[in-house]
Structures are given as structure tokens and as C-alpha cells.
Design a protein around this motif. Structure first.
Motif, PDB file in Angstrom:
ATOM      1  N   ILE A  42       1.020  -1.121   0.175  1.00 47.85           N
ATOM      2  CA  ILE A  42      -0.154   0.148  -0.109  1.00 47.85           C
ATOM      3  C   ILE A  42       0.902   1.212   0.409  1.00 47.85           C
ATOM      4  CG2 ILE A  42      -1.483   1.172   1.054  1.00 47.85           C
ATOM      5  CD1 ILE A  42      -2.528  -1.215   2.867  1.00 47.85           C
ATOM      6  N   GLN A  43       0.862   2.090  -1.225  1.00 48.02           N
ATOM      7  CA  GLN A  43       1.277   3.318  -1.072  1.00 48.02           C
ATOM      8  C   GLN A  43       0.315   4.756   0.044  1.00 48.02           C
ATOM      9  OE1 GLN A  43       2.265   5.062  -4.940  1.00 48.02           O
ATOM     10  NE2 GLN A  43       3.515   6.769  -3.900  1.00 48.02           N
ATOM     11  N   LEU A  44       0.759   4.991   0.552  1.00 50.26           N
ATOM     12  CA  LEU A  44       0.871   6.035   1.551  1.00 50.26           C
ATOM     13  C   LEU A  44       0.626   7.338   1.240  1.00 50.26           C
ATOM     14  CD1 LEU A  44       1.902   4.446   5.106  1.00 50.26           C
ATOM     15  CD2 LEU A  44      -0.961   3.935   3.835  1.00 50.26           C
ATOM     16  N   PRO A  45      -0.316   8.787   1.613  1.00 52.40           N
ATOM     17  CA  PRO A  45      -0.112   9.938   0.793  1.00 52.40           C
ATOM     18  C   PRO A  45       1.031   9.975   1.668  1.00 52.40           C
ATOM     19  CG  PRO A  45      -1.831   9.223   1.815  1.00 52.40           C
ATOM     20  CD  PRO A  45      -1.433   8.551   2.315  1.00 52.40           C
ATOM     21  N   GLU A  46       2.216  11.426   1.456  1.00 47.87           N
ATOM     22  CA  GLU A  46       3.014  11.824   1.550  1.00 47.87           C
ATOM     23  C   GLU A  46       2.368  12.826   2.897  1.00 47.87           C
ATOM     24  OE1 GLU A  46       5.140  14.963  -0.428  1.00 47.87           O
ATOM     25  OE2 GLU A  46       4.688  13.256  -2.481  1.00 47.87           O
ATOM     26  N   ARG A  47       3.481  12.789   3.903  1.00 46.02           N
ATOM     27  CA  ARG A  47       2.774  13.134   5.284  1.00 46.02           C
ATOM     28  C   ARG A  47       1.904  13.079   6.114  1.00 46.02           C
ATOM     29  NH1 ARG A  47       3.266  19.591   4.992  1.00 46.02           N
ATOM     30  NH2 ARG A  47       3.938  18.986   7.225  1.00 46.02           N
ATOM     31  N   SER A  48       1.710  11.393   5.518  1.00 47.08           N
ATOM     32  CA  SER A  48       0.937  10.113   6.411  1.00 47.08           C
ATOM     33  C   SER A  48       1.177   9.778   7.743  1.00 47.08           C
ATOM     34  CB  SER A  48       0.257   9.301   5.902  1.00 47.08           C
ATOM     35  OG  SER A  48       0.930   8.755   5.232  1.00 47.08           O
ATOM     36  N   VAL A  49       3.063  10.177   7.370  1.00 42.06           N
ATOM     37  CA  VAL A  49       3.958   9.257   9.006  1.00 42.06           C
ATOM     38  C   VAL A  49       3.936  10.043   9.406  1.00 42.06           C
ATOM     39  CG1 VAL A  49       5.661   7.828   9.037  1.00 42.06           C
ATOM     40  CG2 VAL A  49       3.578   6.813   7.682  1.00 42.06           C
ATOM     41  N   ILE A  50       3.761  10.938  10.735  1.00 41.35           N
ATOM     42  CA  ILE A  50       4.795  11.982  10.766  1.00 41.35           C
ATOM     43  C   ILE A  50       5.721  11.589  11.969  1.00 41.35           C
ATOM     44  CG2 ILE A  50       4.013  13.296  13.827  1.00 41.35           C
ATOM     45  CD1 ILE A  50       0.975  13.002  13.734  1.00 41.35           C
ATOM     46  N   GLY A  51       6.513  12.362  12.048  1.00 37.50           N
ATOM     47  CA  GLY A  51       7.866  12.624  12.012  1.00 37.50           C
ATOM     48  C   GLY A  51       9.010  11.817  10.704  1.00 37.50           C
ATOM     49  N   ALA A  52       8.761  11.070  10.365  1.00 34.66           N
ATOM     50  CA  ALA A  52       8.772   9.945   8.548  1.00 34.66           C
ATOM     51  C   ALA A  52       9.997  11.419   7.925  1.00 34.66           C
ATOM     52  CB  ALA A  52       7.872   9.024   7.990  1.00 34.66           C
ATOM     53  N   GLY A  53      11.022  11.369   7.173  1.00 34.11           N
ATOM     54  CA  GLY A  53      11.116  12.230   6.422  1.00 34.11           C
ATOM     55  C   GLY A  53      10.410  11.845   5.774  1.00 34.11           C
ATOM     56  N   VAL A  54      10.792  10.832   4.715  1.00 34.61           N
ATOM     57  CA  VAL A  54      10.400  10.508   3.794  1.00 34.61           C
ATOM     58  C   VAL A  54       8.837   9.214   3.549  1.00 34.61           C
ATOM     59  CG1 VAL A  54      12.796   9.468   3.792  1.00 34.61           C
ATOM     60  CG2 VAL A  54      11.180   7.504   4.478  1.00 34.61           C
ATOM     61  N   ALA A  55       8.644   9.216   1.790  1.00 36.28           N
ATOM     62  CA  ALA A  55       7.396   8.808   1.575  1.00 36.28           C
ATOM     63  C   ALA A  55       7.868   7.503   2.715  1.00 36.28           C
ATOM     64  CB  ALA A  55       7.890   8.763  -0.066  1.00 36.28           C
ATOM     65  N   CYS A  56       6.464   6.758   2.935  1.00 31.54           N
ATOM     66  CA  CYS A  56       6.392   5.239   3.364  1.00 31.54           C
ATOM     67  C   CYS A  56       4.821   4.510   2.206  1.00 31.54           C
ATOM     68  CB  CYS A  56       5.892   5.578   4.360  1.00 31.54           C
ATOM     69  SG  CYS A  56       7.399   6.503   5.610  1.00 31.54           S
ATOM     70  N   GLY A  57       5.146   3.489   2.530  1.00 33.20           N
ATOM     71  CA  GLY A  57       4.294   2.499   2.528  1.00 33.20           C
ATOM     72  C   GLY A  57       4.604   1.268   3.242  1.00 33.20           C
ATOM     73  N   LEU A  58       3.138   0.579   2.927  1.00 31.03           N
ATOM     74  CA  LEU A  58       2.395  -0.628   4.105  1.00 31.03           C
ATOM     75  C   LEU A  58       2.126  -1.667   3.125  1.00 31.03           C
ATOM     76  CD1 LEU A  58      -0.213   0.839   5.363  1.00 31.03           C
ATOM     77  CD2 LEU A  58       1.459   0.579   6.852  1.00 31.03           C
ATOM     78  N   LEU A  59       3.792  -2.795   4.185  1.00 32.56           N
ATOM     79  CA  LEU A  59       3.803  -4.010   3.162  1.00 32.56           C
ATOM     80  C   LEU A  59       2.620  -4.601   4.353  1.00 32.56           C
ATOM     81  CD1 LEU A  59       5.431  -5.208   1.441  1.00 32.56           C
ATOM     82  CD2 LEU A  59       7.132  -6.547   3.389  1.00 32.56           C
ATOM     83  N   VAL A  60       1.890  -5.235   3.131  1.00 37.11           N
ATOM     84  CA  VAL A  60       0.875  -7.140   4.300  1.00 37.11           C
ATOM     85  C   VAL A  60       1.233  -8.145   4.461  1.00 37.11           C
ATOM     86  CG1 VAL A  60      -1.173  -7.175   4.343  1.00 37.11           C
ATOM     87  CG2 VAL A  60      -1.109  -4.728   4.042  1.00 37.11           C
ATOM     88  N   LEU A  61       1.884  -8.420   4.809  1.00 34.04           N
ATOM     89  CA  LEU A  61       2.145 -10.011   4.865  1.00 34.04           C
ATOM     90  C   LEU A  61       1.118 -10.508   5.968  1.00 34.04           C
ATOM     91  CD1 LEU A  61       6.104  -9.492   6.279  1.00 34.04           C
ATOM     92  CD2 LEU A  61       5.199  -9.443   3.878  1.00 34.04           C
ATOM     93  N   ASN A  62       0.841 -12.473   5.178  1.00 35.48           N
ATOM     94  CA  ASN A  62      -0.223 -12.888   5.929  1.00 35.48           C
ATOM     95  C   ASN A  62       0.943 -14.868   5.783  1.00 35.48           C
ATOM     96  OD1 ASN A  62      -2.222 -14.817   6.283  1.00 35.48           O
ATOM     97  ND2 ASN A  62      -3.674 -13.437   5.515  1.00 35.48           N
ATOM     98  N   THR A  63       1.053 -15.296   6.863  1.00 40.83           N
ATOM     99  CA  THR A  63       1.728 -16.273   7.051  1.00 40.83           C
ATOM    100  C   THR A  63       0.548 -17.322   7.040  1.00 40.83           C
ATOM    101  OG1 THR A  63       1.766 -15.934   9.459  1.00 40.83           O
ATOM    102  CG2 THR A  63       3.218 -15.413   8.569  1.00 40.83           C
TER     103      THR A  63
END
Length: 133
Positions: A42-63
Motif C-alpha cells: 500500500i502506497q501511503l499519502p505523503e506526510r501521513s506518517v508523522i516524523g518520517a522524512g520520507v515517503a512510506c508504504g505498508l507491506l501486508v504479509l500473511n502467513t
């Protein structure tokens, strides 16, 4: 680490890690893909993770539910979140529900692409949602 996990894990990762197709990171991603553990990226919007100075995403793993495809979700649109007057992004209740729905969906849309794992591996293991959505 994943040997102790039973179910779904969501990891916050920098977009640069998702893009990387060389070195140890690429090898690790290839192992996750080959084992069918990556359920969604999942690509997150810019500035959606407070304190992160870089663009972030979510990796969803399922065992519990191995898969031969990966869902790529673009959650950068207004349907998922809103900005306050300072430009900080927060997900709306409707946006969180939509994300859950997309993770469980198998139907492609404007914000979801379902890609065969072999295709991702042929592309060097890049997990960049922008390549697919």
C-alpha cells in the motif's frame, strides 16, 4: 522472525525499500514473494506518517494464506484521507474501511491492481505500487 507469526502482519516501510531491486533487500523481497507471504503493498499519502522524512508504504504479509499474486494499492487519493491546515494527512474512517475492503478484494480498480508474483519477480522484485496502479 516470521516463523513466530500466525496470521497477518503489517509493516511500515520506506518507499525506497519497496523500489530497491538489488542487494540484500532485493533477495529478502524475493524470498517473501516466492513463499507467497506478501498479500498487499500500500502506497501511503505523503506526510501521513508523522516524523518520517520520507515517503512510506505498508507491506501486508500473511502467513496463513499463501498467495501467487500481490495486491498493489494506491491510498494517496482523497477517498482515503484528508489534510489538516498544516498539511498533515490523516485517514478518514471511510478510508480505513476502503483499505480493508481492497486488501480482501480480488477485483482490480482505479486504486487496486492484482499482479501475478512471477510478473513482479521478472521485474526484479520491485514492490512499487505506482508501477501497477
Amino acid at each position: 522472525m516470521l516463523k513466530r507469526v500466525d496470521g497477518r502482519v503489517v509493516a511500515l516501510v520506506p518507499m525506497s525499500w519497496l523500489l530497491r531491486t538489488v542487494g540484500d533487500d532485493a533477495v529478502y523481497k524475493q524470498v517473501l514473494i516466492n513463499k507467497g507471504l506478501i498479500e498487499a503493498v500500500i502506497q501511503l499519502p505523503e506526510r501521513s506518517v508523522i516524523g518520517a522524512g520520507v515517503a512510506c508504504g505498508l507491506l501486508v504479509l500473511n502467513t496463513n494464506r499463501r498467495t501467487d499474486h500481490i495486491k498493489f494499492i494506491d491510498a494517496t487519493g482523497d477517498a482515503f484521507s484528508e489534510r489538516d491546515r498544516l498539511g498533515t494527512v490523516s485517514f478518514t474512517t471511510e478510508g480505513r474501511h476502503e483499505l480493508r475492503h481492497l486488501i480482501d478484494s480480488h477485483t482490480a480498480s482505479d486504486t487496486l491492481a492484482v499482479v501475478d508474483s512471477d510478473t513482479v519477480l521478472r521485474d526484479g522484485g520491485s514492490l512499487d505500487p505506482r508501477k501497477h496502479v
